[in-house]
Each structure stands twice: as structure tokens, then as C-alpha cells.
Motif scaffolding. Structure first.
Motif, PDB file in Angstrom:
ATOM      1  N   LEU A 143       0.899  -1.261   0.048  1.00 37.67           N
ATOM      2  CA  LEU A 143       0.084   0.077  -0.028  1.00 37.67           C
ATOM      3  C   LEU A 143       1.040   1.291  -0.119  1.00 37.67           C
ATOM      4  CD1 LEU A 143      -2.763  -1.329   0.434  1.00 37.67           C
ATOM      5  CD2 LEU A 143      -3.108   0.025   2.180  1.00 37.67           C
ATOM      6  N   GLN A 144       0.684   2.051  -1.078  1.00 38.37           N
ATOM      7  CA  GLN A 144       1.498   3.274  -1.104  1.00 38.37           C
ATOM      8  C   GLN A 144       1.424   4.123  -0.027  1.00 38.37           C
ATOM      9  OE1 GLN A 144       1.042   5.423  -4.724  1.00 38.37           O
ATOM     10  NE2 GLN A 144       2.503   6.783  -4.408  1.00 38.37           N
ATOM     11  N   THR A 145       2.405   4.747   0.598  1.00 37.45           N
ATOM     12  CA  THR A 145       2.340   5.744   1.673  1.00 37.45           C
ATOM     13  C   THR A 145       1.285   6.868   1.073  1.00 37.45           C
ATOM     14  OG1 THR A 145       4.243   5.174   2.613  1.00 37.45           O
ATOM     15  CG2 THR A 145       3.554   7.376   3.366  1.00 37.45           C
ATOM     16  N   ASN A 146       0.650   7.328   1.788  1.00 33.83           N
ATOM     17  CA  ASN A 146      -0.303   8.576   1.376  1.00 33.83           C
ATOM     18  C   ASN A 146      -1.418   8.364   0.073  1.00 33.83           C
ATOM     19  OD1 ASN A 146       0.757  10.433   3.377  1.00 33.83           O
ATOM     20  ND2 ASN A 146       2.487  10.634   2.021  1.00 33.83           N
ATOM     21  N   SER A 147      -1.351   7.151  -0.076  1.00 37.42           N
ATOM     22  CA  SER A 147      -2.386   6.859  -1.151  1.00 37.42           C
ATOM     23  C   SER A 147      -3.666   6.877  -0.608  1.00 37.42           C
ATOM     24  CB  SER A 147      -2.028   5.417  -1.804  1.00 37.42           C
ATOM     25  OG  SER A 147      -2.539   4.307  -0.819  1.00 37.42           O
ATOM     26  N   LEU A 148      -4.830   6.774  -1.387  1.00 38.36           N
ATOM     27  CA  LEU A 148      -6.176   6.967  -1.029  1.00 38.36           C
ATOM     28  C   LEU A 148      -6.414   5.944   0.075  1.00 38.36           C
ATOM     29  CD1 LEU A 148      -8.884   8.205  -1.516  1.00 38.36           C
ATOM     30  CD2 LEU A 148      -9.476   6.527  -3.417  1.00 38.36           C
ATOM     31  N   GLU A 149      -6.263   4.777  -0.201  1.00 38.71           N
ATOM     32  CA  GLU A 149      -6.356   3.412   0.758  1.00 38.71           C
ATOM     33  C   GLU A 149      -5.943   3.815   2.198  1.00 38.71           C
ATOM     34  OE1 GLU A 149      -7.458   2.606  -3.133  1.00 38.71           O
ATOM     35  OE2 GLU A 149      -5.451   3.174  -2.394  1.00 38.71           O
ATOM     36  N   THR A 150      -4.955   4.632   2.425  1.00 34.23           N
ATOM     37  CA  THR A 150      -4.259   4.934   3.561  1.00 34.23           C
ATOM     38  C   THR A 150      -4.864   5.893   4.353  1.00 34.23           C
ATOM     39  OG1 THR A 150      -2.605   6.414   2.850  1.00 34.23           O
ATOM     40  CG2 THR A 150      -1.978   4.034   2.899  1.00 34.23           C
ATOM     41  N   MET A 151      -6.016   6.589   3.828  1.00 34.25           N
ATOM     42  CA  MET A 151      -6.766   7.675   4.503  1.00 34.25           C
ATOM     43  C   MET A 151      -7.702   7.044   5.409  1.00 34.25           C
ATOM     44  SD  MET A 151      -4.937  10.245   3.303  1.00 34.25           S
ATOM     45  CE  MET A 151      -3.785  10.228   2.081  1.00 34.25           C
ATOM     46  N   VAL A 152      -7.225   6.943   6.908  1.00 32.78           N
ATOM     47  CA  VAL A 152      -7.931   6.296   7.736  1.00 32.78           C
ATOM     48  C   VAL A 152      -7.562   7.229   9.033  1.00 32.78           C
ATOM     49  CG1 VAL A 152      -8.069   4.010   7.144  1.00 32.78           C
ATOM     50  CG2 VAL A 152      -6.202   4.615   8.472  1.00 32.78           C
TER      51      VAL A 152
END
Length: 434
Positions: free
Chosen positions: A221-230
Motif C-alpha cells: 500500500l503506497q504511503t499517502n495513497s487513497l487507501e491509507t486515509m483512515v
């Protein structure tokens, strides 16, 4: 805070006396470096107080022999051969990791455990063992162009943070390497006629590392990608650089990052929990580059209180940045949870540090090809290989003998430095009684 200490102190007479302990050659010759053998601890200063350390200047070297040189160390009169290996005169290099293999410790008053404990390089902002020029108010590094941005590069390092003590100050370095280490140093200090007031805070510094820093997401999972926005609404899984109890003032840190993904790493919010904070913390920021007083990522600069010493744009994937809270110290009364350098009351926390194998910086190494086939050598070539080994054995034996002589002299000078400091203090106290 800065004005009275820096600009008006020289206009006000006080009952104090300036002095210095250094590595100078007591014989009057030019062998000015202490030699610290592998596994040895050298006491650089042992001073009776009250007083305050005002300045540290350190220059150091740690060379690995790759082959025999033409000039024996016992005949050269220098700490290391500064001749390019391509000339055939010598064949040796700086140990690339020695800034992490040498520890610096400082003890104030009756402290049985160190109040400062860090790899020597990281204490002076040489992150990842990479030397590079920079200038800030409390720390500077001066590096020759040929050594800049090299692992283990030669550097002159300075610290100007005041370090008060009442009874005693002891500063030492431990060489946890397997080869000898050279240390030139100045330790400038003031003796005071009276003890420091009860509200005095004492300098502390510590080095911490996570390798790697864990996150909640899988590595793809790329840092600061959409999926890490929790949401992060408790800070419980944050990277902790400083956590201590007591009363004091946090004055800043230097921060070294090796980023694996080749993308931006710095959007995690900075959070400083003070005293009885639960949530939210007393100080909540908006990202790592913002905490280091930069924006839109990091920039290559060196300002008095914030900057980047190594920038990932010039040396991927490394970043070394700093932030000094000297005009804006972060005050706490019972506890704080943040970063690295801080002042507080004594006794301080019991500091510990990772072993050498877990302190070494990550480096991309070029591994030469290895072949099982051994070339057949004629008599002349075989003789030359044997001659090289004989020269190497003699060269190393000469250097080891020379190093031990220098190390014994360093130990004697360390003891004499302590005696000289005591004599300066005795004469100072006698003078103020007259």
C-alpha cells in the motif's frame, strides 16, 4: 531566552572562569588526537563543578586498511594517510559506519547512568553516518567537498548548547568498533562560584530507532495513497522519539529517514502529549515537513532553527532534518511524549541503546562478483602475491604498535586533563576568596 545568554552575557561581569579540556599533545608535538582502541572507553572530560559546558568541537577518523601502504604509520607523523588510493601510496578507506559504532555519553552530578547516550554521529546530526555540511544555531558540521555526502566522511562537528552541572561533569566516548578510532576534541566550559539555582534544567539527549517503522497497512500500500486515509484519533501507534517523565523543556531533535517506497513519507501529523494529555494532545501538527518548518515536502536548506541536512532529492532515499525549539521550548511538568533532545530536572530517565548490529545505517552496497575459478599464476606473479601479503603483515603490525603507543599516551593525557581541570578550579576558587 537567547538574548541574555548570547548577546548581553559578554557585557556583564560574573564570578566565573572559562577553561578548556582538549586532546592536545602534552609533549608539545603534533599527535593531538586521542586514540581509542576497539572496545575501549575514553574519558574526554571529568570536571568538578559548579559550571557549564559551553561548546563541543569534535573531529574524528576511523580508517580500515585494505592493503599495504608505502609509508609506515610510525614514520608518517599523521593520524591517517590522506592520499588518494589511486596513487599507490596507500590503500585504506574510512569505515563507513563508524559514526554509529562510537557512542558518546555524558553524566551530570551524581547520575549513575548517562544523561546523554547516542551514537556520536547522530548526536551531532550526522544521520545515517552520512557527513554533510550544514549550519544551525546549536549545531554545525564542516565537511570537505571530497568527503561531502559520504558514509563515514570526515567532518568537524560543533555543539553550542549549554550543559550546566553542579557537582561534576563527565564526557566519554566508547569505541564499539573492531578497529582503532581517533578523536580530536575541544570541551569548553565555565566554572561558576555558586551552584546553579534549584530551577535549573539539565541537558539530556537520547537516540531511538525503529527499523523498519511498522505501520497498519501491508507494504504494497503506497504511503499517502487513497487507501491509507483512515482516522488517527488517539496517536497510540505513532512513532515515539521521546517519552520521559519529570519537569523540563523539550528543545528539539534531528530526524533521519530511509524510505523504502520511493514516494513521499512525511504526511503523518506531529503530536506532542504533555502532562495529563489524553486526546487531543496539547500540540497537534499537520505533517512531518510542517513540524520541521518546511512545506510542500522538504527543501534543502539550513536555517538557525530548522532545515534539511540530507535531502532525498539529492541522495535517495535518505532524509536528515532538524528542528530546534530554542526560542519556543516545549515546557512540561510531569511527562512528555515526543522526540530526541531535551532539558529536564535530575535525576533523568535510565537511558539504553541498541547494540552495534542494530544501529548500522542501511546502505546500498556494490558486491563484486565471486568466481570459483582461480587463475593459474606463473612464478613471478605468485611471488608478487606473496610479497603483497608480507608487506601487508608488516604494515599492519607497524600500525598496531603505533596505535597502542598513541592509545597509552591518550590514557595518560586523559588523567592529566582531569588533574589540570582540578587545578584550574582550585586557583579560581582561591582567587574569588581574595
Amino acid at each position: 531566552m537567547l538574548g541574555p545568554e548570547m548577546f548581553t552575557a559578554v557585557t556583564q561581569h560574573t564570578q566565573s572562569r572559562s577553561s578548556r579540556i582538549s586532546s592536545w599533545d602534552h609533549s608539545g608535538l603534533n599527535e593531538d588526537a586521542f586514540v581509542v582502541q576497539p572496545g575501549e572507553t575514553a574519558i574526554l572530560a571529568d570536571i568538578e563543578g559548579p559550571g557549564v559546558i559551553t561548546h563541543l568541537w569534535f573531529v574524528q577518523a576511523c580508517r580500515r586498511i585494505l592493503g599495504p601502504g608505502l609509508i609506515p604509520y610510525s614514520k608518517s607523523g599523521v593520524a591517517m594517510q590522506e592520499v588518494e588510493n589511486g596513487q599507490g601510496v596507500n590503500y585504506e578507506v574510512m569505515d563507513p559506519d563508524y559514526y554509529r559504532k562510537v557512542l558518546i555519553r555524558m553524566y551530570w552530578d551524581d547520575s549513575e547512568t548517562p544523561n546523554v547516550l547516542a551514537p556520536l554521529g547522530d548526536f551531532f546530526c550526522v544521520g545515517h553516518s552520512i557527513a554533510s555540511n550544514f549550519q544551525s544555531l546549536p549545531f554545525t558540521a564542516s565537511v570537505k567537498p571530497s568527503e561531502d555526502k559520504k558514509f563515514g566522511g570526515a567532518a568537524a562537528l560543533n555543539c553550542y548548547l549549554p550543559m550546566p552541572f553542579n557537582k561534576r561533569a563527565r564526557i566519554e566516548v566508547e569505541n564499539q568498533n573492531d578497529i582503532a578510532y581517533f578523536q580530536y576534541f575541544y570541551i569548553d566550559y565555565e566554572l561558576r562560584a555558586e551552584p546553579h539555582p534549584e530551577n535549573t534544567l539539565f541537558f539530556h539527549a537520547h537516540w531511538r530507532r525503529q527499523n523498519p517503522t511498522p505501520g497498519w497497512a501491508p507494504p504494497d500500500l503506497q504511503t499517502n495513497s487513497l487507501e491509507t486515509m483512515v482516522p488517527n484519533l488517539d496517536g497510540k501507534q505513532n512513532y515515539v522519539i521521546l517519552e520521559t517523565t519529570g519537569a523540563g523543556a523539550y528543545v528539539g531533535c534531528n530526524h533521519s529517514v530511509y524510505h523504502f517506497q520511493g514516494t513521499w513519507w512525511g504526511e503523518g501529523d506531529d503530536m506532542i502529549f504533555i502532562d495529563d494529555d489524553t486526546w487531543p494532545p496539547s500540540m497537534h501538527g499537520t505533517g512531518a515537513e510542517d513540524y520541521f518548518s518546511q512545506g510542500w515536502g522538504m527543501q534543502k536548506n539550513a536555517f538557525p532553527f530548522a532545515g534539511s541536512i540530507i535531502h532525498e532529492g539529492e541522495m535517495p532515499p535518505y532524509q536528515v532534518s532538524y528542528r530546534w525549539h530554542l526560542p519556543d521550548p516545549v515546557k512540561f511538568n510531569t511527562r512528555i511524549k515526543v522526540t530526541m533532545d531535551w532539558y529536564q530536572t535530575l535525576p533523568g530517565p535510565k537511558l539504553d541503546i541498541l547494540p552495534v548490529s542494530e544501529r548500522l545505517p542501511r546502505r546500498t552496497e556494490i558486491i563484486p562478483p565471486v568466481s570459483d575459478e582461480k587463475p593459474e599464476l606463473d612464478e613471478r606473479r605468485t611471488k608478487m602475491v606473496q610479497q603483497r601479503q608480507e608487506r601487508l603483515d608488516a604494515f599492519v603490525a607497524d600500525k598496531l604498535k603505533w596505535l597502542e603507543r598513541r592509545a597509552q599516551d591518550s590514557r595518560q593525557r586523559a588523567a592529566k586533563n582531569k588533574e589540570d581541570a582540578a587545578d584550574v578550579r582550585r586557583r579560581f576558587l582561591e582567587a574569588i576568596k581574595k
